[in-house]
Design a protein around this motif. Structure first.
Motif, PDB file in Angstrom:
ATOM      1  N   TYR A   1       0.802  -1.119  -0.209  1.00  0.00           N
ATOM      2  CA  TYR A   1       0.118  -0.120   0.060  1.00  0.00           C
ATOM      3  C   TYR A   1       0.951   1.280  -0.099  1.00  0.00           C
ATOM      4  O   TYR A   1       0.150   2.499  -0.050  1.00  0.00           O
ATOM      5  CB  TYR A   1      -0.958  -0.057   0.933  1.00  0.00           C
ATOM      6  N   TRP A   2       2.064   1.472   0.057  1.00  0.00           N
ATOM      7  CA  TRP A   2       2.977   2.316  -0.033  1.00  0.00           C
ATOM      8  C   TRP A   2       4.055   2.087  -0.818  1.00  0.00           C
ATOM      9  O   TRP A   2       5.178   1.098  -0.336  1.00  0.00           O
ATOM     10  CB  TRP A   2       3.613   2.662   1.517  1.00  0.00           C
ATOM     11  N   TYR A   3       4.204   2.397  -1.971  1.00  0.00           N
ATOM     12  CA  TYR A   3       5.037   1.846  -2.945  1.00  0.00           C
ATOM     13  C   TYR A   3       5.245   2.760  -3.872  1.00  0.00           C
ATOM     14  O   TYR A   3       4.530   3.952  -4.274  1.00  0.00           O
ATOM     15  CB  TYR A   3       4.628   0.472  -3.612  1.00  0.00           C
ATOM     16  N   PRO A   4       6.564   2.781  -4.746  1.00  0.00           N
ATOM     17  CA  PRO A   4       6.817   3.953  -5.970  1.00  0.00           C
ATOM     18  C   PRO A   4       5.886   3.555  -6.932  1.00  0.00           C
ATOM     19  O   PRO A   4       5.820   2.149  -7.325  1.00  0.00           O
ATOM     20  CB  PRO A   4       8.406   3.817  -6.090  1.00  0.00           C
ATOM     21  N   HIS A   5       5.780   4.452  -7.959  1.00  0.00           N
ATOM     22  CA  HIS A   5       4.884   4.452  -9.423  1.00  0.00           C
ATOM     23  C   HIS A   5       5.731   4.804 -10.386  1.00  0.00           C
ATOM     24  O   HIS A   5       5.864   6.191 -10.418  1.00  0.00           O
ATOM     25  CB  HIS A   5       3.610   4.634  -9.199  1.00  0.00           C
ATOM     26  N   GLY A   6       6.411   4.011 -11.067  1.00  0.00           N
ATOM     27  CA  GLY A   6       7.183   4.708 -12.306  1.00  0.00           C
ATOM     28  C   GLY A   6       8.352   5.477 -11.903  1.00  0.00           C
ATOM     29  O   GLY A   6       9.178   5.151 -11.257  1.00  0.00           O
TER      30      GLY A   6
ATOM     31  N   LEU B   1      -0.291  -2.178 -12.969  1.00  0.00           N
ATOM     32  CA  LEU B   1       0.420  -3.445 -12.798  1.00  0.00           C
ATOM     33  C   LEU B   1       1.130  -3.099 -11.487  1.00  0.00           C
ATOM     34  O   LEU B   1       2.379  -3.469 -11.479  1.00  0.00           O
ATOM     35  CB  LEU B   1       1.394  -4.112 -13.899  1.00  0.00           C
ATOM     36  N   ASP B   2       0.823  -2.342 -10.610  1.00  0.00           N
ATOM     37  CA  ASP B   2       1.379  -2.111  -9.416  1.00  0.00           C
ATOM     38  C   ASP B   2       1.236  -3.152  -8.576  1.00  0.00           C
ATOM     39  O   ASP B   2       0.295  -3.007  -7.534  1.00  0.00           O
ATOM     40  CB  ASP B   2       0.969  -0.725  -8.834  1.00  0.00           C
ATOM     41  N   LEU B   3       2.019  -4.239  -8.646  1.00  0.00           N
ATOM     42  CA  LEU B   3       1.823  -5.344  -7.793  1.00  0.00           C
ATOM     43  C   LEU B   3       3.001  -5.653  -7.128  1.00  0.00           C
ATOM     44  O   LEU B   3       4.173  -5.429  -7.448  1.00  0.00           O
ATOM     45  CB  LEU B   3       1.454  -6.715  -8.954  1.00  0.00           C
ATOM     46  N   PRO B   4       2.692  -6.446  -5.995  1.00  0.00           N
ATOM     47  CA  PRO B   4       3.774  -6.721  -5.143  1.00  0.00           C
ATOM     48  C   PRO B   4       5.069  -7.734  -5.910  1.00  0.00           C
ATOM     49  O   PRO B   4       4.421  -8.633  -6.855  1.00  0.00           O
ATOM     50  CB  PRO B   4       3.476  -7.623  -3.946  1.00  0.00           C
ATOM     51  N   GLY B   5       6.380  -7.464  -5.741  1.00  0.00           N
ATOM     52  CA  GLY B   5       7.235  -8.083  -6.590  1.00  0.00           C
ATOM     53  C   GLY B   5       7.506  -7.281  -7.875  1.00  0.00           C
ATOM     54  O   GLY B   5       8.596  -7.657  -8.784  1.00  0.00           O
ATOM     55  N   LEU B   6       6.662  -6.615  -8.435  1.00  0.00           N
ATOM     56  CA  LEU B   6       6.698  -5.530  -9.806  1.00  0.00           C
ATOM     57  C   LEU B   6       7.246  -4.283  -9.286  1.00  0.00           C
ATOM     58  O   LEU B   6       8.018  -3.570 -10.192  1.00  0.00           O
ATOM     59  CB  LEU B   6       5.785  -5.730 -10.687  1.00  0.00           C
ATOM     60  N   THR B   7       6.460  -3.596  -8.506  1.00  0.00           N
ATOM     61  CA  THR B   7       6.612  -2.134  -8.237  1.00  0.00           C
ATOM     62  C   THR B   7       8.117  -1.622  -7.812  1.00  0.00           C
ATOM     63  O   THR B   7       8.522  -0.606  -8.183  1.00  0.00           O
ATOM     64  CB  THR B   7       5.674  -1.838  -6.960  1.00  0.00           C
ATOM     65  N   ASP B   8       8.946  -2.705  -7.462  1.00  0.00           N
ATOM     66  CA  ASP B   8      10.121  -2.682  -6.780  1.00  0.00           C
ATOM     67  C   ASP B   8      11.212  -3.215  -7.692  1.00  0.00           C
ATOM     68  O   ASP B   8      12.442  -3.218  -7.675  1.00  0.00           O
ATOM     69  CB  ASP B   8      10.470  -2.843  -5.518  1.00  0.00           C
ATOM     70  N   ASN B   9      10.735  -3.648  -8.848  1.00  0.00           N
ATOM     71  CA  ASN B   9      11.509  -4.264  -9.837  1.00  0.00           C
ATOM     72  C   ASN B   9      11.191  -3.515 -11.153  1.00  0.00           C
ATOM     73  O   ASN B   9      10.356  -4.404 -12.171  1.00  0.00           O
ATOM     74  CB  ASN B   9      11.520  -5.653  -9.945  1.00  0.00           C
ATOM     75  N   ARG B  10      11.589  -2.329 -11.913  1.00  0.00           N
ATOM     76  CA  ARG B  10      11.374  -1.590 -12.837  1.00  0.00           C
ATOM     77  C   ARG B  10      11.531  -2.540 -14.065  1.00  0.00           C
ATOM     78  O   ARG B  10      10.433  -2.563 -15.066  1.00  0.00           O
ATOM     79  CB  ARG B  10      12.114  -0.402 -13.134  1.00  0.00           C
ATOM     80  N   PRO B  11      12.628  -3.295 -14.437  1.00  0.00           N
ATOM     81  CA  PRO B  11      12.747  -4.011 -15.551  1.00  0.00           C
ATOM     82  C   PRO B  11      11.575  -5.106 -15.785  1.00  0.00           C
ATOM     83  O   PRO B  11      11.033  -5.265 -16.909  1.00  0.00           O
ATOM     84  CB  PRO B  11      14.083  -4.637 -15.561  1.00  0.00           C
ATOM     85  N   LEU B  12      11.411  -5.865 -14.880  1.00  0.00           N
ATOM     86  CA  LEU B  12      10.276  -6.883 -14.778  1.00  0.00           C
ATOM     87  C   LEU B  12       8.984  -6.265 -15.137  1.00  0.00           C
ATOM     88  O   LEU B  12       8.137  -6.830 -15.769  1.00  0.00           O
ATOM     89  CB  LEU B  12      10.342  -7.781 -13.461  1.00  0.00           C
ATOM     90  N   HIS B  13       8.693  -5.109 -14.237  1.00  0.00           N
ATOM     91  CA  HIS B  13       7.661  -4.501 -14.364  1.00  0.00           C
ATOM     92  C   HIS B  13       7.265  -3.953 -16.065  1.00  0.00           C
ATOM     93  O   HIS B  13       6.039  -4.000 -16.518  1.00  0.00           O
ATOM     94  CB  HIS B  13       7.377  -3.184 -13.552  1.00  0.00           C
TER      95      HIS B  13
END
Length: 486
Positions: free
Chosen positions: A386-391, A442-454
């Motif tokens: 619920y607290w994460y960076p976006h792009g 696609l702000d999903l756990p595991g993707l929000t902090d992995n920009r290439p995978l996101h």
């Protein structure tokens, strides 16, 4: 009865096919534009002046010229109540107090003379932001493509200063306050025409009428959602895995229609999710509360502080060498001075040299939510669901999360450095986080902090969606051309 049911089922399938066909013809181009522009938006956000950019353009405060006390400046500004924002910073070579009321009204007061400053002239704008730049040009702009939203209304009109540099930089200086409100470059403007402007249908004549724009987007995205959902239903209905069609095919279609069907089976769920969540982003029927705290909550959080009693000579003690602005904020009925610089904000209480702490913040926030007790407070040092960076939009860490037992089950995320309420999430906001942010961005756990995978996941899903939309668009055009030629 069975025969009647079959006739109705056959008629229903026929109408479903007809609706999908004509919905695709009507909205096919929109699908393609939405998908491709969404990929552009992964890398180029809509133009905005970030806080680090704003601070970097400010000169160090000329302390020897600050002769007016903050309390006197407040009275000269003439804004009622506790200001929503109040700061000391430089305007060109002059220190000024900038203040904002809860209703958005702005005032600028000279820290040198104590007079309220009037509207900025074009010549003054050039001097403030383009001194020594002979190529710079200025023009008055009430509203344009990049300042179309209502949040800029209290700052209009703007003096747009084109610097004439290689990047094509344009600075929007508020005629009301004399502060830079926005900066854009030629590259940002060009990419946004095929990115955010296209994706959000952000055409100035439409977006300037916010209620009309919202209605248009709701109906367009709603119609598009029905079109794609009907396609998914048809795709599953015409699929045969066990009792296959002639030649062992799983689809009855040939040629382009075959590709449309197969791509729809592979990417239809992703496209449906994208379109439906886009419709949800327009907040139909106002189902979801804003993440910004309401005015009443902000006022209760600020409390009723006493008169701001600080002498001009005392202000410098609150600053650090990197400080570019001093903010004066009311939190919990007390005044705090917040030094803003390249190393982040630092808050100290006015009447007692103590730093802002979590207990003070929690007490003020609890007062802001008097209808519900504070259930828990946690200091987050890492991002979570619920607290994460976006792009390209990072969020600060650490952050305080306060959970309340009010009827809306409210959560607040608060910056512990300066007490700013960064986000309000009630029950509806947390639902919206999954229905829109997760599904659309696609702000999903595991993707929000992995920009290439996101980004890789976005490209795969969007290219599949583009294949569906592109084949449907070509098929629709061919059918329409045959009809018109008949």
């Amino acid at each position: 009865m069975v025969r009647l049911s079959r006739r109705r089922g056959k008629a229903g399938r026929r109408w479903l096919l007809l609706f999908h066909r004509w919905a695709g013809i009507a909205a096919g181009l929109l699908f393609v534009l939405w998908i491709l522009s969404g990929l552009v938006m992964l890398y180029v956000p809509f133009p905005a002046l970030t806080e680090p950019e704003r601070l970097a353009r400010l000169a160090p405060i000329a302390w020897d010229q600050v002769t007016v006390a903050p309390g006197d400046a407040l009275r000269s500004g003439g804004l009622a109540g506790v200001p929503a924002a109040f700061a000391l910073e430089m305007r060109g070579d002059e220190p000024v107090y900038r203040m904002e009321a809860d209703d958005g009204a702005r005032a600028t007061v000279s820290a040198r003379t104590g007079t309220r400053l009037g509207p900025l002239t074009p010549a003054e704008a050039l001097h403030l932001v383009a001194a020594g730049v002979p190529e710079a040009r200025v023009q008055t702009v009430a509203r344009d493509q990049w300042t179309v939203t209502a949040r800029y209304d209290p700052l209009r009109p703007f003096l747009k200063v084109a610097l004439g540099d290689a990047a094509g930089t344009e600075l929007y200086v508020s005629e009301v306050t004399g502060a830079i409100a926005l900066d854009t470059t030629r590259s940002e403007r060009a990419w946004n025409w095929i990115g955010a402007v296209t994706h959000w249908i952000y055409l100035t004549p439409l977006r300037a009428r916010s209620a009309l724009w919202r209605t248009v987007l709701l109906w367009l995205s709603g119609f598009a959602a029905l079109g794609v959902l009907s396609g998914v239903a048809i795709g599953l209905w015409r699929l045969r895995v066990r009792r296959r069609y002639g030649g062992g095919a799983v689809t009855p279609y040939r040629g382009l229609a075959r590709w449309h069907h197969l791509l729809g089976l592979a990417g239809g769920l992703g496209l449906s999710t994208f379109i439906v969540s886009g419709w949800i982003s327009m907040n139909p029927n106002r189902w979801f509360a804003s993440p910004s705290p309401p005015e009443a909550m902000r006022a209760a959080y600020a409390g009723s502080p006493p008169a701001l009693d600080l002498a001009p000579r005392d202000l410098r003690a609150f600053a650090a060498p990197t400080t570019r602005a001093l903010r004066f904020a009311a939190i919990g009925g007390q005044w705090w001075v917040i030094a803003e610089g390249t190393d982040g904000p630092r808050a100290v209480r006015v009447d007692d040299p103590i730093a802002l702490d979590a207990g003070t913040i929690a007490a003020a926030a609890t007062r802001g939510l008097a209808d519900g007790p504070l259930r828990s407070m946690r200091r987050l040092t890492a991002y979570d669901a619920y607290w994460y960076p976006h792009g390209t939009d990072p969020r600060p860490l650490p952050v305080l999360r306060l959970r309340f037992g009010d009827g809306a089950a409210t959560w607040l995320h608060i910056d512990p450095r300066d007490g700013t309420i960064l986000q309000r999430l009630d029950r509806s906001g947390r639902i919206n986080r999954w229905l829109f942010d997760a599904a659309h961005r696609l702000d999903l756990p595991g993707l929000t902090d992995n920009r290439p995978l996101h980004d890789a996941a976005q490209w795969v899903l969007n290219l599949l969606a583009a294949g569906i939309a592109g084949t449907g668009l070509v098929a629709g055009w061919r059918r329409l051309r045959r009809i018109l030629a008949a």
